[in-house]
Write a protein that holds these residues in place. Structure first.
Motif, PDB file in Angstrom:
ATOM      1  N   VAL A   1      36.435  37.202  39.529  1.00 41.67           N
ATOM      2  CA  VAL A   1      35.845  36.093  40.305  1.00 41.67           C
ATOM      3  C   VAL A   1      36.957  35.149  40.753  1.00 41.67           C
ATOM      4  N   SER A   2      37.069  34.937  42.059  1.00 45.83           N
ATOM      5  CA  SER A   2      38.105  34.017  42.541  1.00 45.83           C
ATOM      6  C   SER A   2      37.527  32.776  43.219  1.00 45.83           C
ATOM      7  N   TYR A   3      36.184  32.720  43.362  1.00 41.89           N
ATOM      8  CA  TYR A   3      35.522  31.525  43.910  1.00 41.89           C
ATOM      9  C   TYR A   3      34.026  31.650  43.659  1.00 41.89           C
ATOM     10  N   LEU A   4      33.304  30.530  43.766  1.00 40.43           N
ATOM     11  CA  LEU A   4      31.842  30.507  43.744  1.00 40.43           C
ATOM     12  C   LEU A   4      31.350  30.043  45.110  1.00 40.43           C
ATOM     13  N   VAL A   5      30.201  30.567  45.543  1.00 39.51           N
ATOM     14  CA  VAL A   5      29.623  30.140  46.817  1.00 39.51           C
ATOM     15  C   VAL A   5      28.192  29.677  46.592  1.00 39.51           C
ATOM     16  N   LEU A   6      27.859  28.485  47.114  1.00 36.96           N
ATOM     17  CA  LEU A   6      26.497  27.954  47.026  1.00 36.96           C
ATOM     18  C   LEU A   6      25.816  28.045  48.384  1.00 36.96           C
ATOM     19  N   ALA A   7      24.496  28.197  48.359  1.00 40.32           N
ATOM     20  CA  ALA A   7      23.705  28.095  49.589  1.00 40.32           C
ATOM     21  C   ALA A   7      23.740  26.649  50.065  1.00 40.32           C
ATOM     22  N   PRO A   8      23.691  26.414  51.377  1.00 48.77           N
ATOM     23  CA  PRO A   8      23.724  25.027  51.890  1.00 48.77           C
ATOM     24  C   PRO A   8      22.588  24.152  51.372  1.00 48.77           C
ATOM     25  N   GLU A   9      21.480  24.775  50.894  1.00 51.69           N
ATOM     26  CA  GLU A   9      20.336  23.993  50.385  1.00 51.69           C
ATOM     27  C   GLU A   9      20.420  23.767  48.873  1.00 51.69           C
ATOM     28  N   HIS A  10      21.466  24.247  48.216  1.00 53.98           N
ATOM     29  CA  HIS A  10      21.550  24.196  46.750  1.00 53.98           C
ATOM     30  C   HIS A  10      21.555  22.745  46.244  1.00 53.98           C
ATOM     31  N   PRO A  11      20.732  22.450  45.220  1.00 53.35           N
ATOM     32  CA  PRO A  11      20.630  21.052  44.749  1.00 53.35           C
ATOM     33  C   PRO A  11      21.901  20.493  44.106  1.00 53.35           C
ATOM     34  N   LEU A  12      22.855  21.354  43.720  1.00 56.35           N
ATOM     35  CA  LEU A  12      24.075  20.863  43.068  1.00 56.35           C
ATOM     36  C   LEU A  12      25.201  20.533  44.049  1.00 56.35           C
ATOM     37  N   ILE A  13      24.949  20.673  45.342  1.00 59.53           N
ATOM     38  CA  ILE A  13      26.026  20.446  46.317  1.00 59.53           C
ATOM     39  C   ILE A  13      26.578  19.029  46.243  1.00 59.53           C
ATOM     40  N   LYS A  14      25.702  18.034  46.073  1.00 62.70           N
ATOM     41  CA  LYS A  14      26.182  16.642  46.005  1.00 62.70           C
ATOM     42  C   LYS A  14      27.118  16.436  44.815  1.00 62.70           C
ATOM     43  N   GLN A  15      26.777  17.066  43.681  1.00 64.56           N
ATOM     44  CA  GLN A  15      27.602  16.898  42.473  1.00 64.56           C
ATOM     45  C   GLN A  15      28.972  17.563  42.598  1.00 64.56           C
ATOM     46  N   VAL A  16      29.044  18.670  43.348  1.00 61.88           N
ATOM     47  CA  VAL A  16      30.319  19.403  43.412  1.00 61.88           C
ATOM     48  C   VAL A  16      31.199  18.965  44.578  1.00 61.88           C
TER      49      VAL A  16
ATOM     50  N   ASN B   1      40.967  33.509  53.578  1.00 61.71           N
ATOM     51  CA  ASN B   1      42.261  33.604  52.891  1.00 61.71           C
ATOM     52  C   ASN B   1      42.146  33.223  51.415  1.00 61.71           C
ATOM     53  N   LEU B   2      41.131  33.784  50.735  1.00 67.85           N
ATOM     54  CA  LEU B   2      40.913  33.533  49.305  1.00 67.85           C
ATOM     55  C   LEU B   2      41.496  34.680  48.482  1.00 67.85           C
ATOM     56  N   PRO B   3      41.873  34.425  47.213  1.00 70.16           N
ATOM     57  CA  PRO B   3      42.514  35.467  46.392  1.00 70.16           C
ATOM     58  C   PRO B   3      41.594  36.666  46.142  1.00 70.16           C
ATOM     59  N   ILE B   4      42.185  37.858  46.077  1.00 68.65           N
ATOM     60  CA  ILE B   4      41.450  39.101  45.807  1.00 68.65           C
ATOM     61  C   ILE B   4      42.092  39.758  44.582  1.00 68.65           C
ATOM     62  N   LYS B   5      41.307  39.814  43.468  1.00 69.01           N
ATOM     63  CA  LYS B   5      41.835  40.372  42.211  1.00 69.01           C
ATOM     64  C   LYS B   5      41.106  41.655  41.857  1.00 69.01           C
ATOM     65  N   VAL B   6      41.861  42.722  41.703  1.00 66.63           N
ATOM     66  CA  VAL B   6      41.268  44.005  41.304  1.00 66.63           C
ATOM     67  C   VAL B   6      41.188  44.045  39.783  1.00 66.63           C
ATOM     68  N   VAL B   7      39.961  44.283  39.270  1.00 65.04           N
ATOM     69  CA  VAL B   7      39.814  44.328  37.795  1.00 65.04           C
ATOM     70  C   VAL B   7      39.123  45.600  37.315  1.00 65.04           C
ATOM     71  N   VAL B   8      38.492  46.334  38.240  1.00 65.17           N
ATOM     72  CA  VAL B   8      37.850  47.596  37.876  1.00 65.17           C
ATOM     73  C   VAL B   8      38.444  48.693  38.760  1.00 65.17           C
ATOM     74  N   ILE B   9      39.063  49.676  38.123  1.00 68.75           N
ATOM     75  CA  ILE B   9      39.689  50.755  38.890  1.00 68.75           C
ATOM     76  C   ILE B   9      38.985  52.073  38.538  1.00 68.75           C
ATOM     77  N   PRO B  10      38.434  52.754  39.559  1.00 70.63           N
ATOM     78  CA  PRO B  10      37.753  54.022  39.264  1.00 70.63           C
ATOM     79  C   PRO B  10      38.741  55.070  38.767  1.00 70.63           C
ATOM     80  N   GLU B  11      38.223  56.055  38.003  1.00 73.53           N
ATOM     81  CA  GLU B  11      39.103  57.083  37.440  1.00 73.53           C
ATOM     82  C   GLU B  11      39.844  57.839  38.529  1.00 73.53           C
ATOM     83  N   THR B  12      39.231  57.951  39.707  1.00 75.68           N
ATOM     84  CA  THR B  12      39.879  58.667  40.806  1.00 75.68           C
ATOM     85  C   THR B  12      41.033  57.876  41.403  1.00 75.68           C
ATOM     86  N   GLY B  13      41.176  56.613  40.984  1.00 74.00           N
ATOM     87  CA  GLY B  13      42.244  55.768  41.521  1.00 74.00           C
ATOM     88  C   GLY B  13      41.861  55.077  42.801  1.00 74.00           C
TER      89      GLY B  13
END
Length: 327
Positions: free
Chosen positions: A216-231, A315-327
């Protein structure tokens, strides 16, 4: 049919089909119930009456008389002895009674939800009554997205039963059963909470892939989310408000189109990934819908197509954490 005042070819087509079936079954020796009812209750009748300056009851029953006479002229084998109209009190007293049964059983509840609001007709529209341009099907004006407190029936209480019993309907076409299963939309996953820095609040998300939480490199809220004012930080406040006003009037269809760029802006707020202890930025974006589970999404761009597209655009970070056996 809705008693709009006169029949159109859609009515003729529908009721000719039922008439053919009714006549055939009578000839085969069946006892046939072929009634007619009028879907005559609600805001369309009220708005039509306002436009014409007449009482809704007078306008509606005039239309019913007109359409009944037209159906009779067509020679349809309808049993007019058992005709009903949803606007008559001897009909809707039963819908009120049924509602009270739901309420007493704890299955009727109120909550705020986003609706499609037609500013001309002053009515709520279903998604299918809003065209691909976001215009209302009757008024033709731009539909607004609005938060309204409204009643719901807790059909979700029976979701598992509805899903399991689809197998007990052998006569149903497979495509219809698949549509029902998709509508129920069962999903197996986990509910996770991300503490917001500087508050005691947490942002809840639902994911079918909790194993990717380390990416996880960021969280995204819906524009109607009640916590937007707090964040939202003070310096980002005006920009966030402008963005919300731009997005909130778009239809769900417009906001979630695959070929549409995913728009979003940072709120300035941050949360903690409880699995890694890392600080991650909190954004708002148009593609997150408030009614969909929690109205918040954990961004894992390496392992989700939509998140990947959004991360590349912003331009947000992209972190690979699960790699399939096939590579």
């Amino acid at each position: 049919p809705y008693p709009s005042g006169s029949l159109h070819m859609g009515h003729v087509r529908n009721y000719t089909i039922t008439d053919v079936i009714a006549r055939l079954k009578r000839m085969q020796g069946y006892r046939v119930l072929h009634p007619m009812g009028w879907d005559a209750f609600g805001l369309p009748a009220e708005n039509a009456a306002i436009d014409r300056g007449v009482h809704p009851a007078k306008w509606t029953y005039q239309n019913i008389d007109q359409m009944r006479s037209q159906l009779k002229c067509l020679g349809l084998s309808i049993d007019w002895d058992i005709e009903l109209a949803t606007c008559s009190d001897d009909y809707y007293k039963w819908t009120q009674w049924i509602f009270l049964q739901f309420f007493d059983a704890g299955l009727a509840y109120q909550k705020e939800a986003t609706v499609n609001w037609d500013p001309i007709d002053q009515t709520v529209l279903a998604n299918e009554q809003v065209d691909s341009e976001g215009l209302g099907f009757r008024s033709g004006v731009k539909v607004e997205r609005k938060l309204l407190r409204q009643w719901f029936l807790q059909i979700t209480h029976y979701a598992e039963e509805l899903l399991n019993d689809l197998g007990r309907l052998p006569q149903w076409p497979e495509r219809v059963k698949l549509m029902q299963a998709n509508w129920i939309g069962k999903s197996t996953g986990a509910y996770l909470e991300f503490p917001i820095i500087g508050t005691y609040q947490k942002i809840g998300v639902y994911t079918t892939r909790p194993d990717t939480v380390y990416g996880v490199s960021y969280l995204v809220l819906a524009p109607e989310h009640p916590l937007i004012k707090q964040v939202t930080t003070e310096e980002r406040k005006s920009v966030v408000e402008i963005f919300i006003q731009e997005v909130i009037n778009e239809s769900e269809l417009e906001r979630t189109k695959d070929d549409k760029p995913k728009r979003g802006i940072p709120t300035g707020g941050k949360a903690i990934n409880p699995f890694t202890g890392e600080e991650i930025p909190i954004w708002i974006a148009d593609y997150v819908i408030y009614e969909h589970v929690t109205g918040a999404v954990m961004g894992v761009p390496a392992h989700d197509t939509r998140d990947f597209k959004f991360a590349k655009e912003q331009n947000l970070p992209i972190k690979v954490v699960v790699i399939p056996e096939t590579g």
